[in-house]
Design a protein around this motif. Structure first.
Motif, PDB file in Angstrom:
ATOM      1  N   CYS A 136      52.165  40.910  48.815  1.00 16.30           N
ATOM      2  CA  CYS A 136      51.075  40.173  49.551  1.00 16.30           C
ATOM      3  C   CYS A 136      51.839  38.977  50.748  1.00 16.30           C
ATOM      4  N   PRO A 321      46.121  36.429  45.837  1.00 19.08           N
ATOM      5  CA  PRO A 321      45.537  37.495  46.585  1.00 19.08           C
ATOM      6  C   PRO A 321      44.228  38.106  45.835  1.00 19.08           C
ATOM      7  N   LEU A 324      41.395  35.838  46.364  1.00 23.17           N
ATOM      8  CA  LEU A 324      40.816  35.830  47.629  1.00 23.17           C
ATOM      9  C   LEU A 324      40.064  37.221  47.953  1.00 23.17           C
ATOM     10  N   LYS A 328      36.258  37.363  49.138  1.00 19.20           N
ATOM     11  CA  LYS A 328      35.750  38.060  50.498  1.00 19.20           C
ATOM     12  C   LYS A 328      34.687  39.122  50.080  1.00 19.20           C
ATOM     13  N   ILE A 346      45.268  40.029  53.670  1.00 20.12           N
ATOM     14  CA  ILE A 346      45.310  38.362  53.610  1.00 20.12           C
ATOM     15  C   ILE A 346      46.463  37.817  54.545  1.00 20.12           C
ATOM     16  N   GLU A 350      45.560  32.314  55.708  1.00 26.27           N
ATOM     17  CA  GLU A 350      44.611  32.267  54.500  1.00 26.27           C
ATOM     18  C   GLU A 350      45.178  31.993  53.282  1.00 26.27           C
ATOM     19  N   TYR A 351      46.313  32.722  53.180  1.00 24.11           N
ATOM     20  CA  TYR A 351      47.051  32.455  51.583  1.00 24.11           C
ATOM     21  C   TYR A 351      47.312  30.979  51.387  1.00 24.11           C
TER      22      TYR A 351
END
Length: 365
Positions: A136, A321, A324, A328, A346, A350-351
């Motif tokens: 990710c 990840p 998040l 979401k 992602i 955002e990360y």
């Protein structure tokens, strides 16, 4: 309406980080799952949760009945190592109508998750493997680079802090391929390398010189397909303490030459031995990613990225990840149904934004 999130391995190393990060979210109700009911309940009660958490017994060898009783909206699987696991947890989750993600870094496991795509689409749930640093975060860095350059080479790695939480699952995962052969894209072809060999070092900002050896991860299969211009890549990891790193490197030769068996059979003893080196180390870990290629004008371009984690905050990075994804879904954001590795979900912004508030710094050169 709250999202019920079942965290398998929820009172363990990575599961604990995920649980503590999600606990304050008013849209999430946590179920801390493990094999020990008392430990699971005690951990759940100790969280500073917006909604009261509960503990539950779930055995990953036969999880479906327990998951049906929990009735989660999302299952987060943190119980490694994944190198020897099948997809029974993911299959149980989707049969219960729950979304699923895991923190797997096992190459075959993550790359093979697409075999569940039809079942996941029929159940209208997302099944996401590898919701961790690889692939990710690494994919997010490469996706950003691909906007401005044709990527030809990617050289990256992780250097762990010596004074950090280290679980048996992670140790077993790494030791399973130390001295074992696998393939890596080098000079335009998939070539055989051996785990923890390819000895090299990098000088990190703040951290000084850290040593690295080859590691087997999903990226090695995913990225040559995702970035067709890529001709060479190298992923490696290493211990902070040079003597510990070289000791593992020497063991890798014993495995390669057939003098030693797979080292994961000795994982508990080797993990205990590693703690003896803690007084020599620190709580600072690092990540580097060097991306080379050609810009839109055809000229050579190189992007160099570092992440420095202090005060033992490094393990938060691979957990992000999954955190998040849960946030979401809890916020009502849709994630397309189907089974796939954790890519395109992602963004890099955002990360990195999710790491705010931790003693972690991202550096770009």
């Amino acid at each position: 309406m709250t999202l019920r999130v079942a965290i398998l391995g929820g009172y363990g190393n990575f599961g604990g980080y995920v649980a503590r990060a999600l606990a304050p979210d008013p849209n999430i109700e946590l179920v801390i799952c493990g094999r020990n009911a008392d430990k699971a309940q005690a951990f759940a009660e100790g969280l500073s949760s917006a909604n009261p958490g509960i503990g539950a017994v779930v055995d990953i060898r036969d999880p479906e009945e327990a998951l049906r009783a929990i009735a989660p909206g999302l299952v987060i699987h943190t119980v490694g190592p994944f190198q020897q696991q099948d997809y029974r947890v993911a299959e149980a989750a989707l049969r219960c109508g729950a979304h699923y993600c895991d923190l797997a870094d096992a190459r075959a496991f993550v790359c093979g998750i697409c075999s569940l795509d039809a079942a996941a689409q029929a159940a209208e749930v997302a099944v996401i493997a590898g919701a961790s640093s690889v692939p990710c975060l690494t994919g997010a860095y490469l996706d950003e680079a691909a906007k401005v350059m044709t990527i030809e080479e990617a050289d990256y790695g992780i250097s762990a802090a010596q004074q950090t939480n280290r679980g048996l699952g992670t140790a077993s995962a790494i030791l399973s391929y130390v001295g074992k052969p696998f393939t890596m894209l080098r000079d335009g072809a998939m070539r055989r390398v051996w785990g923890w060999q390819g000895l090299h070092s990098h000088a990190y900002p703040e951290l000084g010189r850290r040593w690295f050896g080859y590691c087997d991860i999903p990226d090695l299969d995913l990225f040559p397909q995702r970035y067709p211009s890529l001709t060479s890549m190298r992923f490696a990891a290493g211990h902070e303490i040079a003597s510990l790193h070289f000791g593992t490197w020497l063991l890798s030769w014993g495995v390669r030459w057939g003098l030693l068996p797979r080292l994961d059979r000795w994982a508990p003893a080797l993990l205990r031995a590693s703690f003896l080196f803690d007084p020599l180390g620190s709580d600072r870990s690092g990540f580097h990613m060097f991306i080379r290629g050609r810009g839109k004008d055809g000229e050579p371009v190189e992007r160099r990225h570092w992440i420095i984690a202090r005060t033992g905050h490094g393990p938060n990075i691979p957990c992000m990840p999954a955190i998040l994804i849960a946030r979401k879904l809890a916020a009502g954001e849709a994630i397309d149904a189907g089974a796939r590795p954790c890519l395109d979900l992602i963004t890099l912004d955002e990360y990195l934004a999710a790491l705010d508030g931790l003693d972690i710094t991202a550096i770009d050169e």
